[in-house]
Design a protein around this motif. Structure first.
Motif, PDB file in Angstrom:
ATOM      1  N   GLY A 130       0.814  -1.210   0.000  1.00 15.91           N
ATOM      2  CA  GLY A 130       0.000   0.000   0.000  1.00 15.91           C
ATOM      3  C   GLY A 130       0.844   1.254   0.000  1.00 15.91           C
TER       4      GLY A 130
ATOM      5  N   ALA B  66       0.607   3.858  -3.016  1.00 15.38           N
ATOM      6  CA  ALA B  66       0.251   5.254  -2.737  1.00 15.38           C
ATOM      7  C   ALA B  66       1.364   6.196  -3.181  1.00 15.38           C
ATOM      8  CB  ALA B  66      -0.036   5.431  -1.251  1.00 15.38           C
ATOM      9  N   THR B  67       2.605   5.809  -2.946  1.00 19.78           N
ATOM     10  CA  THR B  67       3.735   6.648  -3.354  1.00 19.78           C
ATOM     11  C   THR B  67       3.814   6.734  -4.870  1.00 19.78           C
ATOM     12  OG1 THR B  67       4.931   6.004  -1.357  1.00 19.78           O
ATOM     13  CG2 THR B  67       6.227   6.969  -3.133  1.00 19.78           C
TER      14      THR B  67
ATOM     15  N   ARG C  58       1.147   9.026  -6.178  1.00 26.00           N
ATOM     16  CA  ARG C  58       1.454  10.453  -5.955  1.00 26.00           C
ATOM     17  C   ARG C  58       2.570  10.928  -6.893  1.00 26.00           C
ATOM     18  NH1 ARG C  58      -2.674  12.663  -3.148  1.00 26.00           N
ATOM     19  NH2 ARG C  58      -3.235  11.286  -1.454  1.00 26.00           N
TER      20      ARG C  58
ATOM     21  N   GLY D   9      -3.139   5.921  -6.117  1.00 24.06           N
ATOM     22  CA  GLY D   9      -3.013   6.577  -4.810  1.00 24.06           C
ATOM     23  C   GLY D   9      -4.144   6.182  -3.873  1.00 24.06           C
ATOM     24  N   ARG D  10      -5.369   6.149  -4.396  1.00 24.09           N
ATOM     25  CA  ARG D  10      -6.520   5.742  -3.572  1.00 24.09           C
ATOM     26  C   ARG D  10      -6.422   4.270  -3.181  1.00 24.09           C
ATOM     27  NH1 ARG D  10     -10.046   8.693  -7.351  1.00 24.09           N
ATOM     28  NH2 ARG D  10     -10.293   6.647  -8.292  1.00 24.09           N
TER      29      ARG D  10
ATOM     30  N   ALA E 195      -3.926   3.887  -0.422  1.00 29.12           N
ATOM     31  CA  ALA E 195      -4.465   4.330   0.869  1.00 29.12           C
ATOM     32  C   ALA E 195      -5.413   3.277   1.439  1.00 29.12           C
ATOM     33  CB  ALA E 195      -5.172   5.663   0.704  1.00 29.12           C
ATOM     34  N   ARG E 196      -6.239   2.681   0.586  1.00 29.75           N
ATOM     35  CA  ARG E 196      -7.137   1.630   1.056  1.00 29.75           C
ATOM     36  C   ARG E 196      -6.360   0.414   1.537  1.00 29.75           C
ATOM     37  NH1 ARG E 196     -11.124   2.014  -4.045  1.00 29.75           N
ATOM     38  NH2 ARG E 196     -12.200   3.931  -3.447  1.00 29.75           N
TER      39      ARG E 196
ATOM     40  N   ILE F 184      -3.384   0.412   2.869  1.00 24.18           N
ATOM     41  CA  ILE F 184      -2.766   0.742   4.155  1.00 24.18           C
ATOM     42  C   ILE F 184      -3.801   0.655   5.273  1.00 24.18           C
ATOM     43  CG2 ILE F 184      -1.707   2.603   5.497  1.00 24.18           C
ATOM     44  CD1 ILE F 184      -0.363   3.506   2.871  1.00 24.18           C
ATOM     45  N   VAL F 185      -4.963   1.251   5.068  1.00 22.26           N
ATOM     46  CA  VAL F 185      -6.008   1.221   6.091  1.00 22.26           C
ATOM     47  C   VAL F 185      -6.484  -0.217   6.325  1.00 22.26           C
ATOM     48  CG1 VAL F 185      -8.364   1.968   6.618  1.00 22.26           C
ATOM     49  CG2 VAL F 185      -6.725   3.595   5.687  1.00 22.26           C
TER      50      VAL F 185
END
Length: 106
Positions: free
Chosen positions: A58, A62-63, A66, A74-75, A78-79, A81-82
């Motif tokens: 993740g 995400a990196t 970006r 990126g989304r 983030a998902r 990671i969460v």
């Protein structure tokens, strides 16, 4: 011998039996329990590695999203990671919850 005579004799003998408690043996591991514990420990290790892989994957997604202005990546990162953080919390609480449920059922 009549049926009532047989029943009355058997009832008399029942009252003469000494009262004994039903034995309550302690828990004992079945044969092969060590092998099952080994398999469960392997699965727990694999689950922990998968959670770490999801977290770092993740971060990479995400990196990359970006850096190259790719919003979908990126989304997704983030998902991931969460999701990995939620799984890590469940992984940490799993043993405690299962042990608590097993203790209350016994």
């Amino acid at each position: 011998m009549s049926l009532t005579h047989v029943i009355s004799e058997s009832l008399a003998q029942i009252h003469l039996l000494p009262a004994q408690d039903i034995p309550n043996p302690g828990p004992q591991a079945p044969p092969g329990a060590g092998a099952i514990e080994d398999v469960v420990s392997y699965l727990r290790w694999i689950a922990g590695i998968c959670i770490l892989g999801l977290f770092f994957g993740g971060i990479v997604a995400a990196t990359a999203g970006r850096l190259w202005d790719h919003h979908g990546s990126g989304r997704l990162g983030a998902r991931m990671i969460v999701g990995s953080l939620a799984l890590a919390v469940l992984f940490g609480l799993g043993y405690t919850l299962v042990s608590q449920f097993a203790a209350s059922a016994a």
